[in-house]
Design an enzyme around this catalytic site. Structure first.
Site, PDB file in Angstrom:
ATOM      1  N   GLU A  67       0.902  -1.321  -0.019  1.00  0.00           N
ATOM      2  CA  GLU A  67       0.135  -0.041  -0.095  1.00  0.00           C
ATOM      3  C   GLU A  67       0.939   1.316  -0.113  1.00  0.00           C
ATOM      4  O   GLU A  67       0.924   2.124   0.850  1.00  0.00           O
ATOM      5  CB  GLU A  67      -0.986  -0.147   1.229  1.00  0.00           C
ATOM      6  CG  GLU A  67      -2.107  -1.242   1.140  1.00  0.00           C
ATOM      7  CD  GLU A  67      -3.108  -1.103   2.414  1.00  0.00           C
ATOM      8  OE1 GLU A  67      -2.791  -0.290   3.294  1.00  0.00           O
ATOM      9  OE2 GLU A  67      -4.163  -1.645   1.933  1.00  0.00           O
ATOM     10  N   GLU A 126      -5.640  -8.325  -0.906  1.00  0.00           N
ATOM     11  CA  GLU A 126      -6.387  -7.941   0.462  1.00  0.00           C
ATOM     12  C   GLU A 126      -7.709  -7.665   0.089  1.00  0.00           C
ATOM     13  O   GLU A 126      -8.322  -7.063  -0.775  1.00  0.00           O
ATOM     14  CB  GLU A 126      -5.793  -6.891   1.438  1.00  0.00           C
ATOM     15  CG  GLU A 126      -4.210  -7.200   1.613  1.00  0.00           C
ATOM     16  CD  GLU A 126      -3.982  -5.851   2.596  1.00  0.00           C
ATOM     17  OE1 GLU A 126      -4.797  -5.131   3.062  1.00  0.00           O
ATOM     18  OE2 GLU A 126      -2.531  -5.716   2.886  1.00  0.00           O
TER      19      GLU A 126
HETATM   20  C1  BGP Z   1      -4.432  -2.583   5.097  1.00  0.00           C
HETATM   21  C2  BGP Z   1      -3.041  -3.536   5.439  1.00  0.00           C
HETATM   22  C3  BGP Z   1      -3.307  -4.697   6.333  1.00  0.00           C
HETATM   23  C4  BGP Z   1      -4.240  -4.883   7.007  1.00  0.00           C
HETATM   24  C5  BGP Z   1      -5.796  -4.037   6.431  1.00  0.00           C
HETATM   25  C6  BGP Z   1      -7.022  -4.095   7.183  1.00  0.00           C
HETATM   26  O1  BGP Z   1      -4.021  -1.298   5.342  1.00  0.00           O
HETATM   27  O2  BGP Z   1      -2.189  -3.770   4.267  1.00  0.00           O
HETATM   28  O3  BGP Z   1      -2.181  -4.700   7.197  1.00  0.00           O
HETATM   29  O4  BGP Z   1      -4.427  -4.393   8.382  1.00  0.00           O
HETATM   30  O5  BGP Z   1      -5.300  -2.768   6.288  1.00  0.00           O
HETATM   31  O6  BGP Z   1      -6.849  -3.175   8.005  1.00  0.00           O
HETATM   32  P1  BGP Z   1      -7.048  -3.362   9.685  1.00  0.00           P
HETATM   33  O7  BGP Z   1      -6.232  -4.501  10.256  1.00  0.00           O
HETATM   34  O8  BGP Z   1      -6.967  -1.854  10.177  1.00  0.00           O
HETATM   35  O9  BGP Z   1      -8.546  -3.717   9.754  1.00  0.00           O
END
Ligand code: BGP
Length: 490
Positions: free
Chosen positions: A194, A387
């Site tokens: 990201e 993701e």
């Molecule tokens: C993205 C990241 C992940 C993951 C995801 C979900 O920004 O790449 O690391 O964490 O978000 O977000 P969260 O864990 O805050 O629910």
């Protein structure tokens, strides 16, 4: 919002599978699952010193310097769910679901504890070699994120993190060690997780903590430039070391919709989308888009950029585009705070046509199809969804079972939408790894309570629990999706 289809679409849909060698799997990040923060020589990293609670965001955004563990705070990433010692058990469970690929990331400070050493830490290298061999034992293809927010604290305290051009040397050294050591074990690489996150969360995006009175945009974009050049150098080295290597960039994606057909709202949504795509434009096309250069001119941002940098960016563009998708967003030229809802770090105007998760993230499977099409139209490079998932509160019943039908519904609708993007829109998608295939620490909040996994882990927000792994209802469901290559989705 259920992903609606016409009857004939449903017919067509049910007949088709995903592409033959589609890479189904799940995703993790070192800092959110490994724990063992100081084991086998690992050095302190920025991702360790993120406390759970109200002060977390001020640290993540670079506004508050927290370079050490401080009294009165709990740091969930120190132990997390102990993947470091339990990786064999966890990978065996992923294999039981039939994973074709497993996304994980490298803890930079396991390989170079301080970050500027000349020689790597052998115990760190050995750990990841063991993990990759464990994956291959089951025919699982590792998908490796070189940097998923990690930056050794020594690099931050001594050099200021990615604001310093010296990081190009340290990151190149890291990449060269990884590509050489794991040649033949790993061929799918992602340079920065990201990368657009740096614009919103600079401490985790680039190891940046701001000093009083400095021009934050100038600092952020100079750091961005260093990461983009490093990504190009990594791509160059990856191809030199092993022609089999495929290197991808990665963005947090999610189409922005204009709140109304008022041209001012449409223009605002286009600007917000460009903010999302600007850095990927560089990694996929090889140069800064004019709208970025013009913005820098207007804002008085002057980037230290050499002719060699420009040549590297041009020559070493990525092989695929990977991205996270959780939700679409809404933009408006005038926003009243009470209209806002949460989202993956980025706030969005609430969309009245969509339901939201318990954390306010809007649920929009058609938005996933829209985002896939936008990325395909813009880049015409293979896409890799690395993701996608639903963060939810999972409560075991009296027998300890978790009936996460809500997660099955979310994933089913999003996989259907992705299937339509492939079969009806002609988008080339090479794989899909759900986010958080096993429960672990949330990036934005540091909570364990916000669970994404097919596997429940007994641990709470305060670090209490046995770490016992338990299959959720979605475990067997996803195993059927993979076994049928996407035909089974009921
Ligand atoms: C993205 C990241 C992940 C993951 C995801 C979900 O920004 O790449 O690391 O964490 O978000 O977000 P969260 O864990 O805050 O629910």
């Amino acid at each position: 919002m259920v992903y609606e289809r016409s009857k004939e679409e449903e017919e067509l849909y049910m007949q088709k599978e995903f592409p033959k060698d589609f890479l189904w799997g799940g995703a993790t990040a070192a800092n959110q699952c490994e724990g063992a923060f100081d084991v086998d020589g690992r050095g302190l990293a920025n991702v360790d010193v993120l406390p759970i609670g109200k002060d977390r965001w001020s640290v993540v955004s670079g506004e508050r310097k927290m370079f050490q563990f401080e009294e009165g705070y709990f740091y969930p990433a120190k132990d997390s769910v102990d993947f470091y010692h339990r990786y064999k058990e966890d990978i065996a469970l992923f294999a039981e679901m039939g994973f074709k690929t497993f996304r994980l990331s490298i803890g930079w400070s396991r390989i170079f504890p301080k970050g500027d050493e000349l020689e790597p830490n052998e115990k760190g290298l050995q750990f990841y070699e063991n993990v990759f061999k464990e994956c291959r034992k089951y025919g699982i293809e590792p998908l490796v994120t070189i940097t998923h927010f990690d930056c050794p604290m020594h690099l931050i305290e001594t050099y200021g993190g990615w604001r310093n051009r010296k990081m190009l040397v340290f990151y190149e050294r890291l990449c060269r060690v990884l590509f050489t050591r794991y040649k033949g074990l790993v061929k799918y690489w992602i340079t920065f997780n990201e990368i657009n996150m740096i614009l919103h969360a600079p401490f985790i995006g680039a190891g940046i903590a701001f000093n009083e009175g400095e021009n934050k945009e100038q600092v952020k974009y100079q750091a961005v430039h260093h990461e983009l050049v490093s990504s190009a150098i990594a791509t160059k080295i990856a191809h030199e070391v092993d022609s089999e290597n495929k290197v991808g960039c990665m963005l947090a994606a999610g189409q922005y919709y204009p709140k109304t057909c008022n041209p001012k709202d449409v223009w605002e949504s286009m600007k917000k989308d460009r903010e999302t795509y600007a850095l990927i434009d560089v990694q996929a096309r090889g140069e800064y888009p004019q709208y970025v250069l013009k913005q820098w001119e207007r804002d008085g941002i002057v980037i230290d950029m050499t002719e060699e940098d420009i040549a590297l960016l041009k020559q070493y563009t990525v092989d695929f585009i990977s991205f996270s998708y959780y939700a679409s967003r809404v933009a408006a030229h005038q926003v009243d705070d009470k209209e806002l809802t949460a989202g993956n770090i980025f706030k969005s105007v609430k969309n009245p046509y969509l339901d939201a998760s318990e954390w306010g993230w809007q649920i929009d499977p058609l938005g996933f199809r829209i985002t896939l099409n936008t990325l395909w139209d813009r880049y015409q490079k293979p896409l890799f969804v690395v993701e996608n998932g639903l963060g939810a509160v999972d409560t075991p019943d009296e027998r300890g079972n978790i009936h996460d039908d809500y997660r099955i519904a979310y994933l089913k609708d999003h996989i259907k939408a992705m299937k339509d993007a492939i079969h009806k829109d002609g988008v080339e998608v090479i794989g899909y790894t759900t986010w958080g295939c096993i429960d672990f620490v949330s990036a934005s909040t540091g909570e364990m309570k916000k669970r994404y996994g097919f596997i429940y882990v007994d641990r709470d927000n305060n670090g209490q629990g046995t770490l016992k792994r338990t299959k959720k209802k979605s475990f067997d469901w996803y195993a059927q999706v993979i076994a049928s290559n996407g035909r089974f989705l009921e």
